[in-house]
Motif scaffolding. Structure first.
Motif, PDB file in Angstrom:
ATOM      1  N   GLY A 126       0.842  -1.187   0.000  1.00  0.00           N
ATOM      2  CA  GLY A 126       0.000   0.000   0.000  1.00  0.00           C
ATOM      3  C   GLY A 126       0.878   1.237   0.000  1.00  0.00           C
ATOM      4  N   ASN A 127       0.506   2.232   0.805  1.00  0.00           N
ATOM      5  CA  ASN A 127       1.342   3.405   1.013  1.00  0.00           C
ATOM      6  C   ASN A 127       2.455   3.095   2.009  1.00  0.00           C
ATOM      7  OD1 ASN A 127      -0.354   5.532  -0.439  1.00  0.00           O
ATOM      8  ND2 ASN A 127      -1.847   4.778   1.061  1.00  0.00           N
ATOM      9  N   GLY A 128       3.546   3.815   1.898  1.00  0.00           N
ATOM     10  CA  GLY A 128       4.538   3.712   2.949  1.00  0.00           C
ATOM     11  C   GLY A 128       3.988   4.261   4.250  1.00  0.00           C
ATOM     12  N   ILE A 129       3.515   5.519   4.187  1.00  0.00           N
ATOM     13  CA  ILE A 129       2.901   6.194   5.327  1.00  0.00           C
ATOM     14  C   ILE A 129       1.642   6.884   4.850  1.00  0.00           C
ATOM     15  CG2 ILE A 129       3.159   8.020   7.055  1.00  0.00           C
ATOM     16  CD1 ILE A 129       6.235   7.573   6.795  1.00  0.00           C
ATOM     17  N   SER A 130       0.521   6.681   5.541  1.00  0.00           N
ATOM     18  CA  SER A 130      -0.700   7.423   5.238  1.00  0.00           C
ATOM     19  C   SER A 130      -1.222   8.045   6.526  1.00  0.00           C
ATOM     20  CB  SER A 130      -1.764   6.525   4.603  1.00  0.00           C
ATOM     21  OG  SER A 130      -2.226   5.548   5.507  1.00  0.00           O
ATOM     22  N   ALA A 131      -1.668   9.302   6.426  1.00  0.00           N
ATOM     23  CA  ALA A 131      -2.185  10.019   7.583  1.00  0.00           C
ATOM     24  C   ALA A 131      -3.416  10.808   7.174  1.00  0.00           C
ATOM     25  CB  ALA A 131      -1.121  10.947   8.158  1.00  0.00           C
ATOM     26  N   ASN A 132      -4.499  10.580   7.894  1.00  0.00           N
ATOM     27  CA  ASN A 132      -5.735  11.341   7.709  1.00  0.00           C
ATOM     28  C   ASN A 132      -6.032  12.031   9.031  1.00  0.00           C
ATOM     29  OD1 ASN A 132      -7.047  10.565   4.927  1.00  0.00           O
ATOM     30  ND2 ASN A 132      -6.167   8.684   5.769  1.00  0.00           N
ATOM     31  N   ILE A 133      -5.898  13.347   9.045  1.00  0.00           N
ATOM     32  CA  ILE A 133      -5.916  14.103  10.291  1.00  0.00           C
ATOM     33  C   ILE A 133      -6.950  15.213  10.190  1.00  0.00           C
ATOM     34  CG2 ILE A 133      -4.542  15.497  11.871  1.00  0.00           C
ATOM     35  CD1 ILE A 133      -2.054  14.068  10.643  1.00  0.00           C
ATOM     36  N   SER A 186      -3.651  13.738   4.367  1.00  0.00           N
ATOM     37  CA  SER A 186      -4.845  14.574   4.259  1.00  0.00           C
ATOM     38  C   SER A 186      -5.032  15.305   5.581  1.00  0.00           C
ATOM     39  CB  SER A 186      -6.086  13.730   3.942  1.00  0.00           C
ATOM     40  OG  SER A 186      -7.257  14.524   4.011  1.00  0.00           O
ATOM     41  N   LEU A 187      -5.052  16.641   5.517  1.00  0.00           N
ATOM     42  CA  LEU A 187      -5.249  17.465   6.705  1.00  0.00           C
ATOM     43  C   LEU A 187      -6.471  18.353   6.515  1.00  0.00           C
ATOM     44  CD1 LEU A 187      -1.618  18.810   7.406  1.00  0.00           C
ATOM     45  CD2 LEU A 187      -2.705  16.771   8.355  1.00  0.00           C
ATOM     46  N   VAL A 188      -7.361  18.349   7.513  1.00  0.00           N
ATOM     47  CA  VAL A 188      -8.519  19.237   7.508  1.00  0.00           C
ATOM     48  C   VAL A 188      -8.542  19.958   8.854  1.00  0.00           C
ATOM     49  CG1 VAL A 188     -11.019  19.425   7.355  1.00  0.00           C
ATOM     50  CG2 VAL A 188      -9.809  17.728   5.965  1.00  0.00           C
ATOM     51  N   ALA A 189      -8.437  21.282   8.817  1.00  0.00           N
ATOM     52  CA  ALA A 189      -8.469  22.089  10.027  1.00  0.00           C
ATOM     53  C   ALA A 189      -9.800  22.828  10.108  1.00  0.00           C
ATOM     54  CB  ALA A 189      -7.314  23.088  10.023  1.00  0.00           C
ATOM     55  N   GLY A 190     -10.286  22.991  11.341  1.00  0.00           N
ATOM     56  CA  GLY A 190     -11.543  23.696  11.547  1.00  0.00           C
ATOM     57  C   GLY A 190     -11.342  25.197  11.585  1.00  0.00           C
ATOM     58  N   THR A 191     -11.008  25.742  12.751  1.00  0.00           N
ATOM     59  CA  THR A 191     -10.831  27.185  12.884  1.00  0.00           C
ATOM     60  C   THR A 191      -9.386  27.629  12.750  1.00  0.00           C
ATOM     61  OG1 THR A 191     -10.648  26.952  15.290  1.00  0.00           O
ATOM     62  CG2 THR A 191     -12.838  27.369  14.394  1.00  0.00           C
TER      63      THR A 191
END
Length: 281
Positions: A126-133, A186-191
């Motif tokens: 798969g991916n080496g490193i995957s991060a969903n934050i 993948s990074l999703v920030a709120g405020t």
């Protein structure tokens, strides 16, 4: 469980199904620390943690091997209902696995931040490193020799882990020869801000991209920021670096210094802020 939940383990030559832990705290913190572990050649994944807490969730995997497992080498699924999630992998080898080498999902009502340092995640199917934050305020991903320092400077992570801080190594990260991407974020920030920092990182000869990232802070007033320092991505099947940053009221910036690559596809979108891409000025 109510109150604080903690899980500390040390060991080697873990076989069978590897290590699988589930921690939940209804009205406190969750702390999980994996130290000096070999979780290799398992029928499923090497190390799996599902952790959910009302307050802070702090996780670290230090000096661990998760090699040649049928599924993921290391997989963390972390959630804080009202506060922060912080996770660190350092001194790890997560290579030759059937899915991702390291797969981390972190969701927090406040800040969510993940660091990877002194780690190899190569030759995975798969991916080496995957991060969903996803953070209700800030969302960060730090990878490479500065990751521990970044995580500690901003969030005092070393204080949170106590004496374990003396064991945490810092060094380059290698995510090469994987069947998908080397590093996928993948990074999703709120405020607040969505921030990626890659330093002393190599992601070569992957079937997909070397470094693939999507940063989104458009829900609030924060910035979307990607900083690449001394990063190498060569010989990948698709663009070596593929990334997008998006902000509405803040800035959308991709900046790189001493970046080695043969091709990239990058986009920066900002509403009222500044949008800029500047690689190797």
């Amino acid at each position: 469980a109510s109150g604080n939940g903690s899980f500390l383990t040390r060991g080697g030559d873990i076989r069978g199904d590897g290590i699988r832990a589930g921690l939940q705290s209804a009205d406190g913190n969750v702390n999980a620390y994996f130290v000096g572990i070999e979780a290799n050649g398992n029928r499923a994944s090497g190390i799996v943690l599902d952790a959910e807490g009302l307050n802070d969730v702090d996780v670290a995997a230090v000096h661990v091997d998760a090699i040649d497992n049928r599924h993921d080498g290391i997989r963390f699924d972390l959630e804080s209902q009202s506060e922060d999630v912080f996770a660190l992998v350092a001194g790890a080898d997560a290579s030759g696995n059937g899915d991702d080498g390291i797969a981390i999902r972190a969701t927090a009502a406040d800040d969510a931040s993940v660091g990877i340092s002194d780690t190899i995640a190569s030759g995975n199917d798969g991916n080496g490193i995957s991060a969903n934050i996803q953070g209700g305020d800030y969302a960060d991903f730090f990878v490479g020799n500065l990751a521990v320092e970044d995580l500690d400077d901003i969030y005092d992570f070393i204080d949170d882990v106590g004496i374990l801080g003396d064991l945490i190594p810092q060094g380059e990260v290698i995510a090469s020869d994987n069947s998908l991407n080397g590093i996928s974020v993948s990074l999703v920030a709120g405020t607040g801000d969505a921030t990626l920092v890659a330093s002393e990182t190599t992601a070569d000869d992957n079937t997909g991209h070397g470094l693939d990232f999507s940063l989104d802070s458009s829900a609030g007033t924060g910035d979307a920021l990607a900083f690449l320092f001394s990063t190498q991505t060569l010989g990948n099947g698709n663009e070596d670096i593929n990334g997008s940053v998006e902000s509405d009221a803040g800035d959308a910036i991709i900046s790189g210094t001493n970046v080695v690559y043969s091709g990239y596809s990058l986009s920066a979108t900002a509403g009222t802020g500044t949008a800029d891409i500047d690689i190797n000025p």
